[in-house]
Design an enzyme around this catalytic site. Sequence first.
Site, PDB file in Angstrom:
ATOM      1  CD  GLN A   1      -2.451   1.815   0.328  1.00 38.76           C
ATOM      2  OE1 GLN A   1      -3.154   1.086  -0.364  1.00 38.76           O
ATOM      3  NE2 GLN A   1      -2.300   3.106   0.052  1.00 38.76           N
TER       4      GLN A   1
ATOM      5  CG  ASN B   1      -2.872  -0.241  -6.115  1.00 35.06           C
ATOM      6  OD1 ASN B   1      -2.181   0.764  -5.936  1.00 35.06           O
ATOM      7  ND2 ASN B   1      -3.242  -1.032  -5.124  1.00 35.06           N
TER       8      ASN B   1
ATOM      9  CD  GLU C   1     -10.857   3.050  -4.301  1.00 36.42           C
ATOM     10  OE1 GLU C   1      -9.941   3.687  -4.870  1.00 36.42           O
ATOM     11  OE2 GLU C   1     -11.254   3.368  -3.163  1.00 36.42           O
TER      12      GLU C   1
ATOM     13  CE1 TYR D   1     -10.307  11.091   1.057  1.00 36.45           C
ATOM     14  CE2 TYR D   1     -11.485   9.696  -0.495  1.00 36.45           C
ATOM     15  CZ  TYR D   1     -10.396   9.929   0.310  1.00 36.45           C
ATOM     16  OH  TYR D   1      -9.383   9.014   0.365  1.00 36.45           O
TER      17      TYR D   1
ATOM     18  NE  ARG E   1     -13.360   0.580   4.825  1.00 34.15           N
ATOM     19  CZ  ARG E   1     -14.547   0.802   4.285  1.00 34.15           C
ATOM     20  NH1 ARG E   1     -15.411  -0.180   4.186  1.00 34.15           N
ATOM     21  NH2 ARG E   1     -14.854   1.997   3.847  1.00 34.15           N
TER      22      ARG E   1
HETATM   23  N1  BES Z   1      -6.720   6.652  -2.703  1.00 31.21           N
HETATM   24  C1  BES Z   1      -7.579   6.378  -1.617  1.00 31.21           C
HETATM   25  C2  BES Z   1      -6.884   5.668  -0.487  1.00 31.21           C
HETATM   26  C3  BES Z   1      -5.775   6.459   0.161  1.00 31.21           C
HETATM   27  C4  BES Z   1      -5.936   7.781   0.499  1.00 31.21           C
HETATM   28  C5  BES Z   1      -4.583   5.837   0.463  1.00 31.21           C
HETATM   29  C6  BES Z   1      -4.894   8.486   1.100  1.00 31.21           C
HETATM   30  C7  BES Z   1      -3.567   6.528   1.071  1.00 31.21           C
HETATM   31  C8  BES Z   1      -3.716   7.865   1.376  1.00 31.21           C
HETATM   32  C9  BES Z   1      -8.797   5.563  -2.050  1.00 31.21           C
HETATM   33  O1  BES Z   1      -9.256   5.859  -3.312  1.00 31.21           O
HETATM   34  C10 BES Z   1      -9.904   5.901  -1.102  1.00 31.21           C
HETATM   35  O2  BES Z   1     -10.305   7.034  -1.094  1.00 31.21           O
HETATM   36  N2  BES Z   1     -10.377   4.950  -0.309  1.00 31.21           N
HETATM   37  C11 BES Z   1     -11.419   5.167   0.663  1.00 31.21           C
HETATM   38  C12 BES Z   1     -12.703   4.569   0.224  1.00 31.21           C
HETATM   39  C13 BES Z   1     -13.477   5.426  -0.697  1.00 31.21           C
HETATM   40  C14 BES Z   1     -14.737   4.715  -1.146  1.00 31.21           C
HETATM   41  C15 BES Z   1     -13.828   6.758  -0.104  1.00 31.21           C
HETATM   42  C16 BES Z   1     -11.008   4.496   1.951  1.00 31.21           C
HETATM   43  O3  BES Z   1     -10.103   3.691   1.930  1.00 31.21           O
HETATM   44  O4  BES Z   1     -11.626   4.779   2.958  1.00 31.21           O
HETATM   45 ZN    ZN Z   2     -10.058   7.743  -3.512  1.00 35.03          ZN
END
Ligand code: BES
Ligand code: ZN
Length: 651
Positions: A181, A314, A338, A427, A601
């Site tokens: 990761q 990824n 994603e 976000y 998570r």
């Molecule tokens: N790119 C992110 C995960 C991430 C963010 C990894 C910052 C490392 C640093 C991924 O696209 C993401 O936003 N995942 C969210 C879920 C999403 C549905 C909002 C998560 O993991 O909570």
């Molecule tokens: Zn994201």
Amino acid sequence: MRRPRPDQLPRFVADADRTGANAPARFVAIAVAWLGCCAAADAAAVADPHSNADPSQFVVRHVALDLETDFVAQRLRGAVELTVERVAPDADRLLLDTRGLEIHAVGLRDEAGEFAPLEHRLGPADPVLGSALEIRMPTAAGAASRRVVRIEYSTGPDATALQWLAPEQTAGRAQPFLYTQSQPVYARSWIPVQDSPGIRFTYEARVRTPPGLRAVMSAAGDPRPSREGEQHFVMPQPIPAYLVALAVGDLQFRELGPRTGVYAEPAVLAAAAHEFADLEAMLVAAERLFGPYRWDRYDLLIMPPSFPMGGMENPRLSFISPTVIAGDRSLVSMITHEMAHSWSGNLVTNASWDDFWLNEGVTTYLERRILEGVYGPRLAAMELVLGRQYLDEEIADLTAAGKRADTALVLDLHGRDPDEALSNIAYEKGSLFLQFVEWRVGRAALDQFLAGYFREFGFRSVSTAGFEAYLRANLLARHPGAVGDGELRQWLYGTGLPGGVPPVRDDAFAAVERQRDDWLAGRITTEQLPVQAWSPQQWMRVLDTLPDDLPDERLAELAKHGALAEAGNYEVSRSWLLLAVRNEYRPADARLEAFLVGTGRHKMVKRLYEELARTPERRAIGCRIYAQARPGYHPVTRQMVDALLPDCDRT
Ligand code: BES
Ligand code: ZN
């Protein structure tokens, strides 16, 4: 240093050698074809405060990995060959990012294909940036502008990007699992490379694994692995280092559509294939909105429960938490999220983590548009309202914590750990900003703009200033007066929420909110709550908005009536447990423990531990549960909970 024999090299390289072409040169040709006119200029355009690389001197254009996964020592060992391009004519110092790596040898390939040692030095370790690997490069006049540097290395014992899982930590409980990761700054803990979102390269890899395990990467894989325990990958589209990804485990594949499929452990493959049956339809809906999918295939990899993310984009292969498998496809917004990163993030990448909202905010907006396209406006509207709720909560929390500056879209993360500063703001405020623009210029105009933006900046990175200039020239100039100058600046650079945010259409929740209020006021009994008709999103809305002072009897009734004590939809469970902790409702402790031990998570467990850290009584419960849960968490998640619960006994 000796160059490996062709039979030790990835098959793709060996093939190229047999045809007489020099392999990296072949990949460079592919890269140049992809990059087109403009990429050389943009790599150096923005200084990245989280990288030691100096792209004004050299830029990495291609990466060839040759790695062995040693599950016993929990290390990756092998070599990387970097094709580097000299940018400044007199450049003589190549600076790479590393973190905890052991560097065994560094060499430069000569015209005969032999490697001659290069002088090199590892700098001091910075807790956020890691150590710069400084390599002396010859400045000989007439030297080719592209050279191949080979680094033999192994990863350290605490590589932040790697999680090595014991068999008991997987779904099948029979085989170990390894995954990377790398976002935001951890690629450097498994590859010595320029680890900056503004620098892109193509890659190829040979990965050796113990027999019986399968490797997958964010790349095209060899459909028929030539030998047990060895696999080859090629990524012909240029990507930043944080998108290089690897996972190794007891994995099987199931096709879902012509370009789509899912990898998972055998125990979860059928459930995953059922849950994500609409994957191809989602991709088609996304292409209709935002332009062609540029990565050939789109597959999912279902991760073990301790995966710290809900999902990670990824390229070609999103890594997905098993917590999305609800049985009723109710949590697929994570998949559309994603997938949407295939446009915002992977195709057009934030120039530095200060511009993280360009990755996540744009993606969150796209995520809901795809959702609307496939599942209709009702689910999308509910997600919008929940998103707005999370945004209000995040602004309130950051403001209360004295971090008002972090409520701006554009951040200044100089000297800070990006992992600590990246929040829901990027976000939800980012997505709300696009909703706002849509509201002012109309959906058709915004859609046309977005498709143009992905075309224009494809396979490049962009800063907020670059985005702003493009937005002004290509959208706002055509809609004079739609968005004021001050308004735009306030959205992008101001803190909190600007005035005039688009109205939230919350009819989807109006009915359940009325039922909630009637229940709270005693106008209806618990049995009269029509919970059978509530969707997971409606449950979340109700649970998230109940007060902190409910008597235990009322919570007990609600839990019984809604079957909340049983393991069910992951997101509903999380809302229920948060409510239980807020109300200090002890009968939920066992369920809370199972939840926190069962999955890792990051964002989900973070909120729960934050609530558990609020009072001494809750901290005692938190420490007891964390003692069980900690060994299963990802190192980055452990670090986060350690900081929230500093006084727990960790002996
Ligand atoms: N790119 C992110 C995960 C991430 C963010 C990894 C910052 C490392 C640093 C991924 O696209 C993401 O936003 N995942 C969210 C879920 C999403 C549905 C909002 C998560 O993991 O909570
Ligand atoms: Zn994201």
